[in-house]
Motif scaffolding. Structure first.
Motif, mmCIF file in Angstrom:
data_model
loop_
_atom_site.group_PDB
_atom_site.id
_atom_site.type_symbol
_atom_site.label_atom_id
_atom_site.label_comp_id
_atom_site.label_asym_id
_atom_site.label_seq_id
_atom_site.Cartn_x
_atom_site.Cartn_y
_atom_site.Cartn_z
ATOM 1 N N HIS A 47 5.008 -31.401 0.750
ATOM 2 C CA HIS A 47 3.471 -31.839 0.797
ATOM 3 C C HIS A 47 2.611 -31.134 0.054
ATOM 4 C CE1 HIS A 47 -0.044 -33.885 2.697
ATOM 5 N NE2 HIS A 47 -0.613 -32.758 2.573
ATOM 6 N N ARG A 48 2.029 -31.908 -0.910
ATOM 7 C CA ARG A 48 0.902 -31.173 -1.798
ATOM 8 C C ARG A 48 -0.232 -30.792 -1.212
ATOM 9 N NH1 ARG A 48 0.349 -31.523 -8.303
ATOM 10 N NH2 ARG A 48 2.692 -31.553 -7.929
ATOM 11 N N TYR A 49 -0.345 -29.459 -1.198
ATOM 12 C CA TYR A 49 -1.837 -28.888 -0.421
ATOM 13 C C TYR A 49 -2.800 -28.432 -1.502
ATOM 14 C CZ TYR A 49 0.148 -28.956 4.428
ATOM 15 O OH TYR A 49 0.966 -29.281 5.586
ATOM 16 N N GLN A 50 -2.182 -28.077 -2.670
ATOM 17 C CA GLN A 50 -2.993 -27.262 -3.547
ATOM 18 C C GLN A 50 -2.923 -28.083 -4.804
ATOM 19 O OE1 GLN A 50 -2.437 -22.898 -2.966
ATOM 20 N NE2 GLN A 50 -4.717 -23.041 -3.195
ATOM 21 N N ASP A 51 -4.223 -28.590 -5.529
ATOM 22 C CA ASP A 51 -3.945 -29.545 -6.654
ATOM 23 C C ASP A 51 -5.263 -29.216 -7.449
ATOM 24 O OD1 ASP A 51 -3.156 -31.048 -8.864
ATOM 25 O OD2 ASP A 51 -3.084 -32.874 -7.595
ATOM 26 N N GLY A 52 -5.463 -28.006 -8.234
ATOM 27 C CA GLY A 52 -6.627 -27.517 -8.914
ATOM 28 C C GLY A 52 -6.396 -27.231 -10.294
ATOM 29 N N SER A 53 -7.459 -26.327 -10.928
ATOM 30 C CA SER A 53 -7.453 -25.974 -12.208
ATOM 31 C C SER A 53 -8.146 -24.576 -12.244
ATOM 32 C CB SER A 53 -7.981 -27.155 -12.895
ATOM 33 O OG SER A 53 -8.334 -26.513 -14.433
ATOM 34 N N SER A 54 -7.620 -23.852 -13.119
ATOM 35 C CA SER A 54 -8.394 -22.729 -13.326
ATOM 36 C C SER A 54 -9.710 -22.594 -13.932
ATOM 37 C CB SER A 54 -7.548 -21.592 -14.342
ATOM 38 O OG SER A 54 -7.393 -22.160 -15.619
ATOM 39 N N ARG A 55 -9.935 -23.666 -14.466
ATOM 40 C CA ARG A 55 -11.241 -24.169 -15.108
ATOM 41 C C ARG A 55 -12.416 -23.976 -13.847
ATOM 42 N NH1 ARG A 55 -9.073 -29.307 -15.704
ATOM 43 N NH2 ARG A 55 -9.857 -30.890 -14.164
ATOM 44 N N THR A 56 -12.149 -24.261 -12.708
ATOM 45 C CA THR A 56 -13.212 -24.201 -11.527
ATOM 46 C C THR A 56 -13.341 -22.792 -10.949
ATOM 47 O OG1 THR A 56 -11.753 -24.788 -9.898
ATOM 48 C CG2 THR A 56 -12.861 -26.456 -10.845
#
Length: 280
Positions: free
Chosen positions: A206-215
Motif C-alpha cells: 500500500h502506497r503511503y508516501q508519494d511526494g517530491s523533494s521540491r516541496t
C-alpha cells in the motif's frame, strides 16, 4: 557514478554499479567509501578507473550502507510543509536539527527491528546528503561544492519514544536498524536537481508516501550552509533532509509497523530499498 558497499555486515567491500547494472568490485583500488575517497579528489580517482577492468561481483550480494565512517548522522525535522501539517505542527522558522545515532545505520535491505516496548514504530522516506569535503561557515552559494552525493534513507522512528517520553527526539530515532542507507551513493554529477526528485514508500504494497523533494521547506544548499554555521561537516557525514507526507502517524487512524510488515521505498534516480520488520 553509483557507488555501493557489498558483503556481510562488518565486512563490506566498496563497489560501483556499471552501465549494465552489474556490481563491480573496487576493493583493489579503494579501501572503503569513507574519508578521502568521498572527497572531490578521491571521487575523481574512482571515476578515472576503467570500469570494464574491475572484477564483476557474482550473484546477488547483500548491500551494506553506501557510505562508511560516518561521524555524524544529522536529521532535519518537519522540513516538508505538508508533512508538518499532517502531524499537527507548524512550519519551523529555522531548520529543526536532531541527531540519529550512527549505530542505527544498516544496509538498504536489512531487516528493521521493532524495539522492545515499541508502540508506534513508523517510516519516513528521506533524501540523504553525503558530505565529501569539510564544510565550515560555508555560504549557500558554495554549499553544494561540499556534497559528495545523494542516497535514499528510511528515517525509521518510534513515535512514543520520540515525543511521549521525556527529553529530545534522539531516543525515538536511534534504535538499532533505524537508519537503512543506500543502495547507492549517487555522485552529485548524476543528480541534475536535488530539489526535484520523486519519493515514495509502501507498506505491504500500500502506497503511503508519494511526494517530491521540491516541496522541502529548506533545500539541500541551505541545509549544508546552515549546519556548517554550528558544526563542521566532514566527509562521510550524512544529512537526512526530512520526509514528505504519508507517515503512519499522519494516518487516520494511525498505522504503525509490526513484525512481518514489508516496507519498500525509493527516490527517483537514487534506487530503492526493501525491509522486512521483525520483533526485537
Amino acid at each position: 557514478m553509483k557507488l555501493l558497499r557489498h558483503g556481510a555486515p562488518g565486512a563490506e567491500k566498496p563497489g560501483l554499479l556499471d552501465a549494465d547494472g552489474h556490481i563491480r568490485d573496487l576493493s583493489a583500488h579503494v579501501s572503503d567509501l569513507a574519508g578521502r575517497w568521498l572527497t572531490p579528489e578521491g571521487l575523481a580517482e574512482i571515476a578515472a578507473l576503467d570500469v570494464s577492468s574491475l572484477p564483476l561481483v557474482d550473484g546477488n550480494p547483500r548491500l551494506g550502507a553506501c557510505v562508511a565512517g560516518t561521524g555524524k548522522f544529522i536529521c532535519i525535522g518537519l522540513n516538508y510543509s505538508d508533512h508538518a501539517a499532517e502531524t499537527g505542527a507548524s512550519v519551523p522558522s529555522e531548520p529543526i536539527i536532531f541527531m540519529k545515532a550512527t549505530s542505527a545505520i544498516v544496509g538498504p535491505n536489512d531487516d528493521i527491528e521493532i524495539p522492545r516496548g515499541s508502540e508506534k514504530t513508523d517510516w519516513e522516506v528521506e533524501l540523504g546528503v553525503v558530505i565529501g569535503k569539510t564544510a565550515k561557515y560555508v555560504s549557500e552559494a558554495e554549499a553544494l561544492d561540499h556534497v559528495a552525493g545523494y542516497c535514499v534513507i528510511n528515517d525509521v522512528s518510534e513515535r512514543a519514544f520520540q515525543t511521549e517520553r521525556q527529553g529530545q527526539w534522539t531516543k525515538g530515532k536511534s534504535c538499532d536498524t533505524f537508519g537503512p542507507t543506500g543502495p547507492w551513493l549517487v555522485t552529485k554529477d548524476e543528480v541534475a536537481d536535488p530539489q526535484n526528485l520523486g519519493m515514495w514508500l509502501t507498506v505491504n504494497g500500500h502506497r503511503y508516501q508519494d511526494g517530491s523533494s521540491r516541496t522541502m521547506v529548506y533545500g539541500v544548499a541551505h541545509l549544508v550552509s546552515y549546519l556548517s554555521q554550528f558544526m563542521s561537516l566532514q566527509p562521510g557525514d550524512i544529512i537526512s533532509t526530512g520526509t514528505p507526507p504519508g507517515v503512519g502517524l499522519g494516518q487516520k487512524p494511525n498505522v504503525f509497523l509490526k513484525a512481518g510488515d514489508v516496507i519498500e521505498l525509493g527516490i527517483e534516480g537514487l534506487g530503492t530499498q526493501r525491509q522486512t520488520c521483525r520483533q526485537g
